[in-house]
Design an enzyme around this catalytic site. Structure first.
Site, PDB file in Angstrom:
ATOM      1  N   ARG A  81       0.846  -1.218   0.000  1.00  0.00           N
ATOM      2  CA  ARG A  81       0.000   0.000   0.000  1.00  0.00           C
ATOM      3  C   ARG A  81       0.872   1.255   0.000  1.00  0.00           C
ATOM      4  O   ARG A  81       0.493   2.298  -0.508  1.00  0.00           O
ATOM      5  CB  ARG A  81      -0.965   0.024   1.197  1.00  0.00           C
ATOM      6  CG  ARG A  81      -1.705   1.367   1.318  1.00  0.00           C
ATOM      7  CD  ARG A  81      -2.988   1.298   2.139  1.00  0.00           C
ATOM      8  NE  ARG A  81      -2.842   0.617   3.387  1.00  0.00           N
ATOM      9  CZ  ARG A  81      -2.249   1.152   4.470  1.00  0.00           C
ATOM     10  NH1 ARG A  81      -1.753   2.359   4.435  1.00  0.00           N
ATOM     11  NH2 ARG A  81      -2.161   0.447   5.579  1.00  0.00           N
TER      12      ARG A  81
ATOM     13  N   TYR B 173     -15.759  15.646 -15.028  1.00  0.00           N
ATOM     14  CA  TYR B 173     -16.261  14.272 -14.993  1.00  0.00           C
ATOM     15  C   TYR B 173     -17.220  14.144 -13.791  1.00  0.00           C
ATOM     16  O   TYR B 173     -16.951  14.699 -12.719  1.00  0.00           O
ATOM     17  CB  TYR B 173     -15.087  13.299 -14.898  1.00  0.00           C
ATOM     18  CG  TYR B 173     -15.532  11.897 -14.596  1.00  0.00           C
ATOM     19  CD1 TYR B 173     -16.416  11.239 -15.443  1.00  0.00           C
ATOM     20  CD2 TYR B 173     -15.109  11.232 -13.448  1.00  0.00           C
ATOM     21  CE1 TYR B 173     -16.857   9.960 -15.162  1.00  0.00           C
ATOM     22  CE2 TYR B 173     -15.540   9.951 -13.166  1.00  0.00           C
ATOM     23  CZ  TYR B 173     -16.417   9.318 -14.019  1.00  0.00           C
ATOM     24  OH  TYR B 173     -16.865   8.059 -13.740  1.00  0.00           O
TER      25      TYR B 173
ATOM     26  N   ASP C 184      -6.478  18.110 -14.693  1.00  0.00           N
ATOM     27  CA  ASP C 184      -6.759  16.724 -15.069  1.00  0.00           C
ATOM     28  C   ASP C 184      -6.412  16.585 -16.554  1.00  0.00           C
ATOM     29  O   ASP C 184      -7.095  17.151 -17.414  1.00  0.00           O
ATOM     30  CB  ASP C 184      -8.236  16.420 -14.801  1.00  0.00           C
ATOM     31  CG  ASP C 184      -8.595  14.969 -15.059  1.00  0.00           C
ATOM     32  OD1 ASP C 184      -7.978  14.360 -15.958  1.00  0.00           O
ATOM     33  OD2 ASP C 184      -9.506  14.448 -14.390  1.00  0.00           O
TER      34      ASP C 184
ATOM     35  N   LYS D 288      -7.578   5.303 -18.860  1.00  0.00           N
ATOM     36  CA  LYS D 288      -7.877   5.725 -20.218  1.00  0.00           C
ATOM     37  C   LYS D 288      -6.648   5.519 -21.117  1.00  0.00           C
ATOM     38  O   LYS D 288      -6.106   4.441 -21.166  1.00  0.00           O
ATOM     39  CB  LYS D 288      -8.374   7.160 -20.176  1.00  0.00           C
ATOM     40  CG  LYS D 288      -9.444   7.385 -19.076  1.00  0.00           C
ATOM     41  CD  LYS D 288     -10.740   6.659 -19.385  1.00  0.00           C
ATOM     42  CE  LYS D 288     -11.635   6.358 -18.184  1.00  0.00           C
ATOM     43  NZ  LYS D 288     -11.818   7.351 -17.170  1.00  0.00           N
TER      44      LYS D 288
HETATM   45  N1  LCS Z   1     -10.971  12.361 -14.828  1.00  0.00           N
HETATM   46  C1  LCS Z   1     -11.564  12.299 -16.033  1.00  0.00           C
HETATM   47  C2  LCS Z   1     -11.365  13.423 -17.005  1.00  0.00           C
HETATM   48  C3  LCS Z   1     -12.350  11.207 -16.359  1.00  0.00           C
HETATM   49  O1  LCS Z   1     -12.923  11.178 -17.569  1.00  0.00           O
HETATM   50  C4  LCS Z   1     -12.528  10.156 -15.411  1.00  0.00           C
HETATM   51  C5  LCS Z   1     -13.358   8.977 -15.699  1.00  0.00           C
HETATM   52  C6  LCS Z   1     -11.893  10.278 -14.157  1.00  0.00           C
HETATM   53  C7  LCS Z   1     -11.119  11.384 -13.914  1.00  0.00           C
HETATM   54  C8  LCS Z   1     -12.020   9.221 -13.103  1.00  0.00           C
HETATM   55  O2  LCS Z   1     -11.222   8.135 -13.441  1.00  0.00           O
HETATM   56  P1  LCS Z   1     -11.504   6.618 -12.977  1.00  0.00           P
HETATM   57  O3  LCS Z   1     -11.664   6.644 -11.492  1.00  0.00           O
HETATM   58  O4  LCS Z   1     -12.762   6.180 -13.640  1.00  0.00           O
HETATM   59  O5  LCS Z   1     -10.293   5.891 -13.421  1.00  0.00           O
HETATM   60  N2  LCS Z   1     -14.157   9.115 -16.850  1.00  0.00           N
HETATM   61  C9  LCS Z   1     -15.033   8.280 -17.297  1.00  0.00           C
HETATM   62  C10 LCS Z   1     -15.844   8.545 -18.425  1.00  0.00           C
HETATM   63  O6  LCS Z   1     -15.892   9.602 -19.042  1.00  0.00           O
HETATM   64  N3  LCS Z   1     -16.567   7.480 -18.689  1.00  0.00           N
HETATM   65  O7  LCS Z   1     -16.388   6.489 -17.748  1.00  0.00           O
HETATM   66  C11 LCS Z   1     -15.366   6.920 -16.814  1.00  0.00           C
END
Ligand code: LCS
Length: 399
Positions: free
Chosen positions: A61, A114, A188, A213
Site C-alpha cells: 500500500r 467528470y 486533469d 484511459k
Molecule cells: N478524470 C476524467 C477526465 C475522467 O474522464 C474520469 C473517468 C476520471 C477522472 C475518473 O477516473 P476513474 O476513477 O474512472 O479511473 N471518466 C469516465 C468517463 O468519461 N466514462 O467512464 C469513466
C-alpha cells in the site's frame, strides 16, 4: 539505466523510464512483484524504514517496484519531479484533494467536470466543511471573481469532459499564482496525456490522470496518477494514500500500465488521426446538428488548442438533428462502436453523458455547463477509420 533520460526523446522515455534492475537475472521485460509486504533484514532496518531514515520497501500500500515504475514513467513524460500511481482516477483525485484540503477551505473548479469529480466537490467535500465554486474557466474574469482568501485549489480538465471546452492553462496558472502563489493549480490531463499536452510546463502545480484511459490504453485496468514536485508527491503518498484513501494499485495492474505506456505516442497519433477524419465526416453530415471537437477550424478556443496541444485529441461530442428517441435508436444501431462509458481504449466507445457519465449533475448544472440532453460522446479507438465511418453512416441512415 546508464543514460540521462531527461535528455532523451518522448518515445525513449516512455519505454525506458523507471526501468527495474534485477541484478544477476537482467530480464528485459519487467517482472511482477506480486507481494503484499517486504521482509526486513532485521528489526533495526524495519524501524529505520518506517522512520524514513532508510530507503526501501515496507508494504505494497505504501510502495512497490511495479507502482514506482509507472510513477517514474508518467513523471518523466509530464516533465514532473515525481509521480505516483493509484488504483483509479478518482483514487488519484481524492488522494490529491485530501492531501491539499482541510475543513474551511475553498476550491474553484471549472463548471464541466467528470461526474464523479463533480460529486466529490458537491457531495463529499461539503460534509467535511469545505466549499467549491463552479464557474466557466474559459473566461478569466470568472476565475478572478471566484478566488477567495481561503481558496487552496483551482481544478479543471482541459479539454473538459464531455463538452471539450478548452481552458488556457498558462493564463489560469498566472492569474491564480498572482493572486496567491500557494494555491495549487491542478489539471486533469486525462483527455490529452503528456504526449499532447504538458500542464506543468505551462505553470500548473499538479497533474492528475485517470490512467484507466489512454495511459493504459487497452481497456483492461482501472488506475490513476498524480504528478508534481517531489515533496508534494511524497505528501500524497505518506498522508493522502497511506491514511485517507488507501487507493494503491496492484502490482499486476501496474505492470499492465507500464506495458501500455511503451506505445503511448503511436497510439495517440492514430487515435487523433482517426478522430480528425470522423469529426470531419460528422460535421459534413446533414443529420448532425453540431460537432464539438478541438481539431475543427471553427472550434471556439482554437487558438488555445494550437498554443497548448500538440494534437486535437480523440474525444468528439456531437448532437443529432433528431428527436431523443431517434438519437437513442442511432446509438443502439451501431455495430462497431461499443455502447459503453470510459474512453481512451483501442475500441471506439459511444455514450450519452446527460444520462450516464454526468447523471450526478442536476438539470440546471447540466445546462449551465453546456451539456445538452442531445449530446452524444465518442471516444475514437484504433480501428480502421473507414470501418468506423461506415458504422456511423449506416446508423445515421437508419434514423
Ligand atoms: N478524470 C476524467 C477526465 C475522467 O474522464 C474520469 C473517468 C476520471 C477522472 C475518473 O477516473 P476513474 O476513477 O474512472 O479511473 N471518466 C469516465 C468517463 O468519461 N466514462 O467512464 C469513466
Amino acid at each position: 539505466m546508464k543514460h540521462d533520460l531527461s535528455k532523451k526523446g518522448f518515445a525513449t522515455r516512455q519505454i525506458h523510464a523507471g526501468h527495474i534492475e534485477v541484478p544477476g537475472i537482467n530480464p528485459l521485460a519487467t517482472p511482477i512483484f506480486q507481494t503484499s509486504t517486504f521482509v526486513f533484514e532485521n528489526a533495526a532496518q524495519g524501524a529505520a524504514r518506517f522512520a524514513k531514515k532508510e530507503k526501501g520497501y515496507i508494504y505494497t500500500r505504501l510502495g512497490n517496484p511495479n507502482q514506482d515504475q509507472v510513477g517514474a514513467k508518467v513523471a518523466a513524460l509530464e516533465n514532473a519531479e515525481a509521480g505516483i500511481v493509484l488504483s483509479s482516477g478518482m483514487g488519484a483525485i481524492s488522494t490529491c484533494f485530501w492531501t491539499i484540503l482541510e475543513s474551511g477551505d475553498h476550491v474553484v473548479a471549472n463548471d464541466t467536470l467528470y461526474g464523479a469529480t463533480y460529486s466529490f466537490l458537491t457531495k463529499a467535500f461539503p460534509r467535511y466543511g469545505g466549499e467549491a465554486t463552479f464557474t466557466d474557466l474559459t473566461n478569466l474574469e470568472n476565475l478572478k471573481s471566484s478566488l477567495r482568501s481561503n481558496t487552496k485549489l483551482v481544478f479543471f480538465e482541459t479539454p473538459a469532459n464531455p463538452n471539450l471546452n478548452v481552458i488556457d492553462i498558462e493564463a489560469v496558472a498566472e492569474t491564480v499564482h498572482a493572486f496567491d502563489k500557494n494555491i495549487k493549480v491542478v489539471v486533469d490531463n486525462t483527455f490529452c496525456t503528456p504526449y499532447i499536452q504538458r500542464p506543468l510546463d505551462l505553470g500548473a502545480d499538479v497533474v492528475v490522470h485517470s490512467g484507466t484511459k489512454y495511459l493504459n490504453g487497452h481497456g483492461d485496468v482501472i488506475s490513476g496518477m498524480i504528478c508534481g514536485k517531489a515533496d508534494f508527491i511524497e505528501k500524497c503518498r505518506s498522508f493522502g494514500l497511506s491514511f485517507v484513501t488507501g487507493a494503491s494499485l496492484s502490482p499486476f495492474d501496474s505492470f499492465l500500465i507500464s506495458r501500455g505506456l511503451k506505445t503511448l505516442d503511436i497510439r495517440m497519433e492514430k487515435h487523433c488521426s482517426n478522430a480528425i477524419a470522423i469529426a470531419e465526416f460528422l460535421e459534413g453530415h446533414e443529420k448532425v446538428n453540431k460537432v464539438y471537437y478541438p481539431g475543427l477550424p471553427d472550434f471556439p478556443g482554437r487558438e488555445i488548442v494550437k498554443k497548448q496541444m500538440k494534437l486535437p485529441g480523440a474525444m468528439i461530442s456531437f448532437e443529432l438533428n433528431a428527436s431523443k428517441a431517434k438519437s437513442e435508436a442511432f446509438i443502439n444501431s451501431l455495430e462497431l462502436c461499443a455502447l459503453a462509458v470510459s474512453l481512451g481504449d483501442t475500441e471506439t466507445l459511444i455514450q450519452h453523458p446527460a444520462s450516464m457519465t454526468h447523471n450526478s449533475y442536476s438539470k440546471q448544472a447540466l445546462s449551465e455547463a453546456g451539456i445538452t440532453e442531445s449530446m452524444i460522446r465518442l471516444s475514437i479507438g484504433l480501428e480502421t477509420v473507414d470501418d468506423l465511418i461506415e458504422d456511423l453512416k449506416d446508423g445515421l441512415e437508419k434514423i
